[in-house]
Design a protein around this motif. Structure first.
Motif, mmCIF file in Angstrom:
data_model
loop_
_atom_site.group_PDB
_atom_site.id
_atom_site.type_symbol
_atom_site.label_atom_id
_atom_site.label_comp_id
_atom_site.label_asym_id
_atom_site.label_seq_id
_atom_site.Cartn_x
_atom_site.Cartn_y
_atom_site.Cartn_z
ATOM 1 N N VAL A 304 -10.555 5.979 2.455
ATOM 2 C CA VAL A 304 -9.409 5.110 2.674
ATOM 3 C C VAL A 304 -9.947 3.680 2.721
ATOM 4 O O VAL A 304 -10.833 3.379 3.522
ATOM 5 C CB VAL A 304 -8.691 5.431 4.009
ATOM 6 C CG1 VAL A 304 -7.575 4.429 4.271
ATOM 7 C CG2 VAL A 304 -8.137 6.841 3.989
ATOM 8 N N ARG A 305 -9.407 2.843 1.834
ATOM 9 C CA ARG A 305 -9.864 1.450 1.826
ATOM 10 C C ARG A 305 -9.220 0.692 2.985
ATOM 11 O O ARG A 305 -8.049 0.901 3.311
ATOM 12 C CB ARG A 305 -9.489 0.767 0.512
ATOM 13 C CG ARG A 305 -10.185 1.361 -0.671
ATOM 14 C CD ARG A 305 -10.422 0.297 -1.760
ATOM 15 N NE ARG A 305 -11.547 0.675 -2.598
ATOM 16 C CZ ARG A 305 -12.823 0.383 -2.286
ATOM 17 N NH1 ARG A 305 -13.103 -0.317 -1.212
ATOM 18 N NH2 ARG A 305 -13.792 0.773 -3.079
ATOM 19 N N LEU A 306 -9.999 -0.172 3.612
ATOM 20 C CA LEU A 306 -9.486 -0.894 4.780
ATOM 21 C C LEU A 306 -9.706 -2.402 4.648
ATOM 22 O O LEU A 306 -9.920 -3.096 5.632
ATOM 23 C CB LEU A 306 -10.177 -0.375 6.055
ATOM 24 C CG LEU A 306 -9.968 1.113 6.373
ATOM 25 C CD1 LEU A 306 -10.902 1.566 7.488
ATOM 26 C CD2 LEU A 306 -8.520 1.380 6.765
ATOM 27 N N ASP A 307 -9.640 -2.867 3.410
ATOM 28 C CA ASP A 307 -9.916 -4.297 3.167
ATOM 29 C C ASP A 307 -9.036 -5.207 4.007
ATOM 30 O O ASP A 307 -9.494 -6.219 4.521
ATOM 31 C CB ASP A 307 -9.714 -4.613 1.682
ATOM 32 C CG ASP A 307 -10.584 -3.738 0.814
ATOM 33 O OD1 ASP A 307 -11.768 -4.055 0.674
ATOM 34 O OD2 ASP A 307 -10.093 -2.693 0.325
ATOM 35 N N GLU A 308 -7.745 -4.831 4.117
ATOM 36 C CA GLU A 308 -6.824 -5.710 4.848
ATOM 37 C C GLU A 308 -7.183 -5.809 6.329
ATOM 38 O O GLU A 308 -6.738 -6.710 7.037
ATOM 39 C CB GLU A 308 -5.366 -5.233 4.673
ATOM 40 C CG GLU A 308 -5.058 -3.860 5.237
ATOM 41 C CD GLU A 308 -5.299 -2.733 4.255
ATOM 42 O OE1 GLU A 308 -6.349 -2.753 3.571
ATOM 43 O OE2 GLU A 308 -4.454 -1.824 4.176
ATOM 44 N N PHE A 309 -7.971 -4.876 6.819
ATOM 45 C CA PHE A 309 -8.424 -4.943 8.210
ATOM 46 C C PHE A 309 -9.801 -5.602 8.304
ATOM 47 O O PHE A 309 -10.390 -5.674 9.370
ATOM 48 C CB PHE A 309 -8.523 -3.540 8.819
ATOM 49 C CG PHE A 309 -7.199 -2.840 8.948
ATOM 50 C CD1 PHE A 309 -6.416 -3.007 10.076
ATOM 51 C CD2 PHE A 309 -6.738 -2.013 7.928
ATOM 52 C CE1 PHE A 309 -5.207 -2.362 10.195
ATOM 53 C CE2 PHE A 309 -5.515 -1.360 8.047
ATOM 54 C CZ PHE A 309 -4.747 -1.542 9.174
ATOM 55 N N ASN A 310 -10.309 -6.006 7.134
ATOM 56 C CA ASN A 310 -11.651 -6.575 7.098
ATOM 57 C C ASN A 310 -12.715 -5.575 7.533
ATOM 58 O O ASN A 310 -13.672 -5.918 8.227
ATOM 59 C CB ASN A 310 -11.714 -7.810 8.006
ATOM 60 C CG ASN A 310 -12.132 -9.031 7.199
ATOM 61 O OD1 ASN A 310 -12.940 -8.898 6.265
ATOM 62 N ND2 ASN A 310 -11.586 -10.177 7.540
ATOM 63 N N LEU A 311 -12.472 -4.335 7.130
ATOM 64 C CA LEU A 311 -13.411 -3.282 7.495
ATOM 65 C C LEU A 311 -13.869 -2.556 6.238
ATOM 66 O O LEU A 311 -13.140 -2.500 5.244
ATOM 67 C CB LEU A 311 -12.731 -2.266 8.427
ATOM 68 C CG LEU A 311 -12.311 -2.725 9.813
ATOM 69 C CD1 LEU A 311 -11.453 -1.656 10.488
ATOM 70 C CD2 LEU A 311 -13.538 -3.041 10.661
ATOM 71 N N PRO A 312 -15.060 -1.989 6.291
ATOM 72 C CA PRO A 312 -15.514 -1.185 5.151
ATOM 73 C C PRO A 312 -14.676 0.094 5.039
ATOM 74 O O PRO A 312 -14.061 0.515 6.020
ATOM 75 C CB PRO A 312 -16.972 -0.870 5.495
ATOM 76 C CG PRO A 312 -17.142 -1.171 6.926
ATOM 77 C CD PRO A 312 -16.072 -2.131 7.329
ATOM 78 N N PRO A 313 -14.636 0.705 3.847
ATOM 79 C CA PRO A 313 -13.826 1.911 3.652
ATOM 80 C C PRO A 313 -14.261 3.038 4.578
ATOM 81 O O PRO A 313 -15.427 3.109 4.966
ATOM 82 C CB PRO A 313 -14.087 2.305 2.193
ATOM 83 C CG PRO A 313 -14.791 1.162 1.567
ATOM 84 C CD PRO A 313 -15.401 0.352 2.642
ATOM 85 N N CYS A 314 -13.309 3.897 4.899
ATOM 86 C CA CYS A 314 -13.601 5.038 5.773
ATOM 87 C C CYS A 314 -13.667 6.310 4.938
ATOM 88 O O CYS A 314 -12.709 6.653 4.233
ATOM 89 C CB CYS A 314 -12.492 5.154 6.819
ATOM 90 S SG CYS A 314 -12.735 6.501 7.984
ATOM 91 N N ILE A 315 -14.781 6.993 5.007
ATOM 92 C CA ILE A 315 -14.946 8.226 4.228
ATOM 93 C C ILE A 315 -14.236 9.388 4.921
ATOM 94 O O ILE A 315 -14.438 9.628 6.114
ATOM 95 C CB ILE A 315 -16.437 8.568 4.060
ATOM 96 C CG1 ILE A 315 -17.110 7.474 3.240
ATOM 97 C CG2 ILE A 315 -16.599 9.918 3.382
ATOM 98 C CD1 ILE A 315 -18.557 7.741 2.960
ATOM 99 N N ILE A 316 -13.368 10.048 4.193
ATOM 100 C CA ILE A 316 -12.618 11.167 4.743
ATOM 101 C C ILE A 316 -13.227 12.503 4.320
ATOM 102 O O ILE A 316 -13.370 13.408 5.133
ATOM 103 C CB ILE A 316 -11.144 11.105 4.281
ATOM 104 C CG1 ILE A 316 -10.510 9.776 4.700
ATOM 105 C CG2 ILE A 316 -10.354 12.291 4.828
ATOM 106 C CD1 ILE A 316 -10.419 9.544 6.199
ATOM 107 N N LEU A 317 -13.580 12.598 3.070
ATOM 108 C CA LEU A 317 -14.269 13.800 2.573
ATOM 109 C C LEU A 317 -15.522 13.375 1.813
ATOM 110 O O LEU A 317 -15.483 12.451 1.011
ATOM 111 C CB LEU A 317 -13.359 14.599 1.634
ATOM 112 C CG LEU A 317 -12.184 15.356 2.257
ATOM 113 C CD1 LEU A 317 -11.361 16.013 1.153
ATOM 114 C CD2 LEU A 317 -12.664 16.407 3.248
#
Length: 594
Positions: A304-317
Motif C-alpha cells: 500500500v503506497r503511503l506517499d500522501e502521509f509522507n511514509l514509505p510503502p507498507c508491504i502487505i504480502l
RNA sequence: GGGUCCAUAGCUCAGCUGGAUAGAGCAACAGCCUUCUAAGCUGUAGGUCGCAGGUUCGAAUCCUGCUGGACUCGCCA
C-alpha cells in the motif's frame, strides 16, 4: 468564597480554581487563563503560589510590578484561605492558609473510602494496552522487561482512572523465525533437553542456526539454511502436520516459562492472541484493501503506497505470497475494534518500531477505518549493555528472572544484616517474602524512574544500588512510617483527624509534604496523558524525601502533647496511603517492614 | 542521502505550552545512631543547559544553521 475540601482529589485543584476566579474578577482574564498562568515560586519565602504579571503588561499597558502591586491592593480584604498577597518584582505572590490546608488535606486523605487519586475520568471508556508480547522460543530477557513493566504500570494507571482496561499480550508466535526453528530442530534438536530446559534448548539451536547459516551458502551467495527456513514457514502457514506440531510444542513450553514471570509480577492478561491467531484473518484484510484499490504490486510484493502521509510503502504480502507482521497487525486492529469497540488502543512497543506503527495506522486511515485515529504507539528506549545492544542471536542476554534473582538475593542479605543489628528475629519466610517484593521493586523502578524514551544502559552495580531514587528507598520510607504506627497505641493510631487540631504539626517541611500529597492525583493524570509512569515515581519520591525529613526533624511518639502526637501520626497514615497507592501504580508492592 | 529523536553537574536523569538564584539521585568531601528502622538525615563542592545566530522585556525551553550521537528507511518482528 467556599472551598470544597471534603473530596480528596481536588483540594489543590479547587484552591487554584478559587484563586483563579478571584484573580480573574480583578483582571480581564478568564479563570482558565489565570489558572494556566499560576505557578509555584522557586523559594517558599516568596509564597505558595504566584502570578507572573509580565504577560499582562502589554494589554494593560503598565509595568508588571505596578500591575502586581495594584492587584495586591485590590484583593484586600483577603478571603480566609489566604494569609497574605504580596508583590515581588513582576510577580504577585500568594501565601495560603497553611493550617487550614493541612487540616483539610490530611482529613480528606484519611476519610476517603477510595485510594488517593482514584477518579472516574475514564468511565465508560475501553482502553486496550498491548504490551510484553515476547517471542515464543526465545528467552524472556531484560529487553522484554521494559514493555512488560511499563505496560503493566500504564494499565494500572488507567484502571485507577476508571477506564475499562484490557491487557493484551500479542505473542510473537509466528513468522519466519519459526521456519528457522523447525529447520534447526530437525537438524540438531535434542528431545531430552527440550523437556528439561525448553527455552535454553530452543535458544541453543537458534543460535546454531545463525552460525551455520553463514557457512552454508549456495553458488548465488544465498544461504541454504535461510531458504529452507522460509520454505518451512510456508509449510507451517499452510498447516502441514509436522511443522504445526513442532510449532505448537514450542509455544506450549515457552508459555510455561513466561507465566512464571507474569505470576511473579502479578500480571494477568485479558487476552493472549498472538500473531498466529490473526493469520487466517489476513486474506480478508487483503481482500478489503484490494476492493478499495489500495493494493499495488511492487517488485513482486503487494504494497500500500503511503506517499500522501509522507511514509514509505507498507508491504502487505511478501513476493512469495506469505504474510508479514504488518498484515497481521492490521488484521489485529480490525479484530480488536470488532471485539472490544475500543476507545483507545495503545501499543507499548519499542521505539525502533515507530515507523512500522505509523504505517499500520496510515493504511487503516487510508482504508477509511475510523479506528485508525484511536490507535497510538507508546514507544520506549532500548535496553543495552555498555558495549552494545543485547542480542538473542549471539546469546548475549540476561533473563529477567535471573535479574530478579540477583536483586532478591542482595535484598535478602541486607535484610538479614539489618535484622541482626536491630535484634529483630524474623522468620526465613518473612525475610523471603520481603526480599521478593523489595528485590523486584528495585528492578521495576529502574524501568520506570525516567522518561520512557530514554535508553537504559545495563550496569550491575547501578541495578543493585538501593540508595537514593530507588524503589527500596520508597518502600523503606513506607515501612518506617508503618513501624511507628505499630508502636503507637491503638487510640493514638486510629484518632479521627477531624477531631484534632492538625495545624499543630505545621512547619515548612510538613506543609511541603502535605502539598506534595495534594498534588498526587494530578501527577497520576499527567502520567496517564503522557503515558509516563515516571511522573508518579517522581511525585512519590518527593513525598518520601519530605517524609524522611519530617521523620528526622520531629519526634512523633515521644511527645507529651496528645493532640500533636496524634496529629503527626495522622500525617504518617496519610503518607502511607499515598505511598502505597503510588507504588502499586508502578506495579511495586509496599512492605510493612524491611 | 531521506525521516524521527537525543545532547543539561564527573555519572544517571528531571525541568522544555518561554518567566524569579537551572533541580534531584549516584559518586566525592564533612557531619548526625544511649530517642520512633542510618536502605535514612544535614552540610560542602560541582553547570558558559553541545556550538553559533535569531525572536522576545526575558530563552535550558521557541526558530534557523552547524557539530556529535541513536534509531529507522520494502519482503525479520
Amino acid at each position: 468564597m467556599q472551598l470544597n475540601l471534603r473530596e480528596y482529589e481536588g483540594i489543590t485543584m479547587d484552591f487554584v480554581a478559587e484563586l483563579s476566579t478571584l484573580i480573574s474578577q480583578e483582571t480581564d482574564l478568564s479563570t482558565d487563563i489565570v489558572k494556566d498562568f499560576l505557578e509555584v515560586p522557586p523559594q517558599p519565602e516568596l509564597g505558595d503560589y504566584a502570578l507572573p504579571c509580565f504577560k499582562l503588561a502589554k494589554t494593560m499597558r503598565k509595568a508588571p510590578n505596578l500591575i502586581a502591586e495594584e492587584l495586591a491592593e485590590k484583593m484586600q480584604p483577603l478571603p480566609d484561605y489566604l494569609t497574605e498577597v504580596r508583590q515581588t518584582g513582576g510577580y504577585l505572590n500568594f501565601f495560603i492558609n497553611r493550617s487550614r490546608f493541612i487540616q483539610d488535606e490530611i482529613t480528606s486523605i484519611l476519610h476517603s473510602e477510595q485510594e488517593p487519586g482514584v477518579s472516574d475520568l475514564g468511565k465508560g471508556q475501553t482502553i486496550l494496552v498491548e504490551f510484553s508480547s515476547p517471542n515464543i522460543a526465545k528467552p524472556f530477557h531484560i529487553g522484554h522487561g521494559f514493555t512488560t513493566i511499563l505496560g503493566e504500570s500504564l494499565a494500572r494507571i488507567y484502571d485507577h482512572l476508571g477506564y475499562d482496561t484490557k491487557r493484551l499480550n500479542h505473542l510473537g508466535d509466528y513468522g519466519t523465525q519459526f521456519g528457522k526453528l523447525i529447520v534447526a530442530y530437525d537438524r540438531w534438536g535434542n528431545e531430552e533437553e527440550l523437556l528439561r530446559e525448553p527455552i535454553d534448548e530452543l535458544l541453543r539451536i537458534y543460535v546454531k542456526f545463525h552460525d551455520e547459516a553463514e557457512q552454508e551458502i549456495d553458488e548465488k551467495g544465498v544461504s541454504i539454511l535461510e531458504k529452507e527456513a522460509r520454505e518451512a514457514f510456508q509449510r507451517l502457514e499452510a498447516g502441514a502436520e509436522h511443522e504445526t506440531q513442532l510449532w505448537s510444542r514450542f509455544r506450549e513450553v515457552s508459555l510455561i516459562e513466561f507465566n512464571r514471570v507474569y505470576d511473579r509480577l502479578g500480571i494477568k492478561f485479558d487476552n493472549l492472541n498472538g500473531e498466529s491467531f490473526y493469520s487466517d484473518q489476513i486474506p480478508a484484510v487483503v481482500e478489503m484493501l484490494k476492493e478499495k484499490n489500495l493494493l499495488e504490486e511492487s517488485e513482486g510484493a503487494q504494497v500500500v503506497r503511503l506517499d500522501e502521509f509522507n511514509l514509505p510503502p507498507c508491504i502487505i504480502l511478501k513476493s512469495d505470497g506469505t504474510t508479514i507482521y504488518a498484515s497481521r497487525d492490521i488484521a489485529a486492529v480490525l479484530y480488536r475494534d470488532k471485539t472490544w469497540n475500543f476507545n483507545r488502543n495503545i501499543y507499548v512497543v519499542g521505539l525502533p518500531q515507530q515507523l512500522h506503527f505509523k504505517q499500520i495506522f496510515a493504511v487503516l486511515k487510508k482504508a477509511g477505518e475510523p479506528c485508525a485515529d484511536r490507535c497510538e504507539h507508546v514507544g520506549f528506549g532500548t535496553v543495552k549493555f555498555p558495549d552494545g545492544a543485547l542480542s538473542t542471536r549471539s546469546g548475549k542476554v540476561i533473563k529477567l528472572d535471573d535479574l530478579f534473582a540477583e536483586a532478591v538475593k542482595k535484598t535478602r542479605q541486607i535484610i538479614e544484616t539489618n535484622a541482626t543489628e536491630r535484634g529483630d528475629d524474623m522468620s526465613a519466610e518473612t525475610i523471603d517474602a520481603i526480599a521478593e517484593k523489595v528485590g523486584l521493586g528495585a528492578i521495576l523502578y529502574i524501568f520506570l524512574k525516567n522518561g520512557r524514551e530514554r535508553d537504559i544502559v545495563f550496569k550491575w552495580e547501578e541495578v543493585l544500588d538501593f540508595d537514593g531514587d530507588t524503589a527500596p528507598y520508597l518502600q523503606y520510607t513506607y515501612a518506617r512510617a508503618k513501624s511507628i504506627l505499630r508502636r503507637a497505641n491503638e487510640v493514638d493510631a486510629t484518632a479521627d483527624p477531624s477531631t484534632l487540631e492538625l495545624a499543630a504539626i505545621e512547619n515548612d517541611t510538613t506543609f511541603q509534604l502535605v502539598r506534595a500529597m495534594a498534588d498526587f492525583p494530578e501527577a497520576i493524570q499527567n502520567a496517564a496523558s503522557a503515558n509516563e509512569p515516571f511522573m508518579i515515581a517522581r511525585q512519590i519520591n518527593l513525598i518520601a524525601r519530605l517524609f524522611n525529613k519530617f521523620y528526622n526533624n520531629d519526634s512523633i511518639l515521644n511527645i507529651e502533647d496528645t493532640n500533636l502526637r496524634q496529629s503527626r501520626l495522622c500525617l504518617c497514615r496519610a503518607v502511607c496511603r499515598v505511598l502505597k497507592t503510588g507504588l502499586n501504580l508502578l506495579g511495586i508492592e509496599a512492605v510493612e517492614k524491611m
